[in-house]
Design a protein around this motif. Structure first.
Motif, PDB file in Angstrom:
ATOM      1  N   ARG A  56      12.962 -24.756  13.894  1.00 33.51           N
ATOM      2  CA  ARG A  56      12.301 -23.615  13.266  1.00 33.51           C
ATOM      3  C   ARG A  56      13.330 -22.657  12.661  1.00 33.51           C
ATOM      4  N   ALA A  60      13.903 -21.778   8.641  1.00 35.34           N
ATOM      5  CA  ALA A  60      13.872 -20.378   8.178  1.00 35.34           C
ATOM      6  C   ALA A  60      15.165 -19.989   7.495  1.00 35.34           C
ATOM      7  N   TYR A 303       4.909 -15.925  16.180  1.00 38.22           N
ATOM      8  CA  TYR A 303       5.706 -16.135  14.975  1.00 38.22           C
ATOM      9  C   TYR A 303       5.089 -15.483  13.745  1.00 38.22           C
ATOM     10  N   HIS A 319       3.853  -9.854   5.906  1.00 38.67           N
ATOM     11  CA  HIS A 319       4.517 -10.707   6.904  1.00 38.67           C
ATOM     12  C   HIS A 319       5.821 -11.252   6.334  1.00 38.67           C
ATOM     13  N   THR A 321       9.115 -13.937   7.498  1.00 40.23           N
ATOM     14  CA  THR A 321       9.492 -14.946   8.484  1.00 40.23           C
ATOM     15  C   THR A 321      10.551 -14.368   9.412  1.00 40.23           C
ATOM     16  N   HIS A 322      10.219 -14.267  10.688  1.00 34.38           N
ATOM     17  CA  HIS A 322      11.077 -13.574  11.645  1.00 34.38           C
ATOM     18  C   HIS A 322      12.492 -14.119  11.685  1.00 34.38           C
ATOM     19  N   THR A 324      14.175 -15.842   9.494  1.00 32.48           N
ATOM     20  CA  THR A 324      14.946 -15.622   8.273  1.00 32.48           C
ATOM     21  C   THR A 324      15.564 -14.229   8.292  1.00 32.48           C
TER      22      THR A 324
END
Length: 373
Positions: A56, A60, A303, A319, A321-322, A324
């Motif tokens: 993951r 990202a 997520y 939102h 992407t955490h 990234t």
């Protein structure tokens, strides 16, 4: 550090659109679109542990502007081969758990992101530090506070950074609530509730192995409520009480907690009531109550997208992407000394480990356990 000048010029020449990231406007948690091409130093990262979460993070990072994958460390040769093809990683930047100390002589690697079972973190981070590389470690950072302290000391001695994977410290809605609390919008904080849990599957996985995980739900999903209580209330707790419940001793063997309810007391008089479980779904929420208002995140730590509201209205930030954002921000922390709103260093992780140690002690003894400040 190498830059992406040539890469950017090629993209521009080809007429291709550059991926852009959401960044934080100065003094606010509101994401803004950054369309400026980046031409600065890159943080070159080796991922250690090529499982689900490692994958993951890697995906990202393909949208990162300031960090990129340049190496891998794994005990599974087939995974290394797959990642080499997918992310164009040269053979000389691939290591296993026995030989990765050799990264000390590899200028292509600045930092190692340790994404392995909890019991391996201490040794692996210390070896990374001794190799002269910065360490990023998934949470919880260790099995206990004593191990965490060793990791902090080793990185300090080696003069390298130690960062912990607290992705929620960079999440816009979370940061907005923290901003409002700091500005006194909620008034005196009275209460926090954190619910963190899910029904865990495969009974043979490492998360249910005491030797690898160091415990059960508290050593996985539970740390979100521990950490969240601290950054939402804005104080360090001074006492802990806790109660453990176990309904399936076959699946949750001795030393592997199924469900723990715990309470925290803060210097101001605020209290927190939290739950960590591997036995129930639909539990991912934070609630903060003050004399003048409230804030709620539900879901609070998944997520994404995170959903939030306050007594003043909904939180409607886009939102992002955490992972990234996390890796780009960590690049800034390592390369440029940037300080996040909520700390993400080893000292922050150590504070959580001290609380988790106290929670286990309180659950075992049935007594209120004081926490040193």
């Amino acid at each position: 550090m190498k830059t992406r000048r040539d890469f950017l010029q090629k993209l521009a020449a080809a007429g291709l659109a550059l991926p852009v990231l959401s960044t934080m406007a100065k003094g606010s948690a509101m994401p803004i679109l950054d369309t400026t091409p980046y031409d600065g130093p890159m943080l070159r990262v080796a991922i250690m542990g090529l499982g689900g979460y490692g994958s993951r993070v890697a995906e990202a990072m393909q949208d990162c502007k300031k960090a990129r994958i340049t190496g891998v460390i794994s005990g599974t040769p087939s995974k290394i081969k797959d990642w080499q093809k997918k992310y164009n990683i040269p053979e000389k930047n691939c290591y296993n758990y026995s030989n990765f100390d050799a990264i000390k002589d590899n200028p292509d690697i600045d930092a190692v992101y340790v994404i392995t079972p909890n019991a391996l973190h201490r040794e692996q981070v210390i070896r990374v530090a001794k190799a002269g590389k910065h360490a990023i470690c998934e949470k919880p950072m260790a099995l206990n506070a004593a191990e965490a302290q060793e990791m902090v000391d080793a990185c300090k001695k080696a003069n390298v950074k130690l960062l912990i994977g607290y992705r929620m410290h960079l999440e816009p809605k979370t940061l907005e609530i923290i901003r409002l609390r700091k500005e006194g919008k909620f008034g005196k904080i009275l209460f926090f509730q954190g619910l963190s849990g899910f029904r865990i599957g495969d009974p043979t996985q490492w998360r249910l192995n005491k030797q690898l995980a160091g415990g059960g739900s508290m050593m996985d999903i539970g740390i979100y409520s521990v950490n969240g209580a601290r950054y939402m209330v804005g104080e360090e707790p001074v006492w802990v009480t806790a109660q453990e419940t176990k309904t399936d001793p076959v699946k949750f063997k001795d030393g592997v907690d199924e469900t723990i309810q715990f309470q925290l007391g803060f210097p101001s008089g605020a209290v927190a009531s939290c739950l960590s479980t591997y036995a129930m779904n639909n539990l991912d929420s934070f609630f903060l109550d003050g004399e003048k208002g409230f804030a709620e995140l539900k879901p609070a730590t998944g997520y994404g997208p995170i959903e939030g509201r306050t007594s003043f209205g909904e939180l409607n930030f886009p939102h992002v992407t955490h992972q990234t954002v996390q890796m780009d921000e960590m690049a800034e922390m390592i390369l440029n000394g940037k300080q996040p709103v909520v700390p993400m260093d080893g000292a922050e992780g150590l504070k959580d480990m001290k609380i988790i140690d106290a929670i286990y002690q309180a659950a075992k003894t049935g007594k209120k356990v004081p926490l040193s400040r």
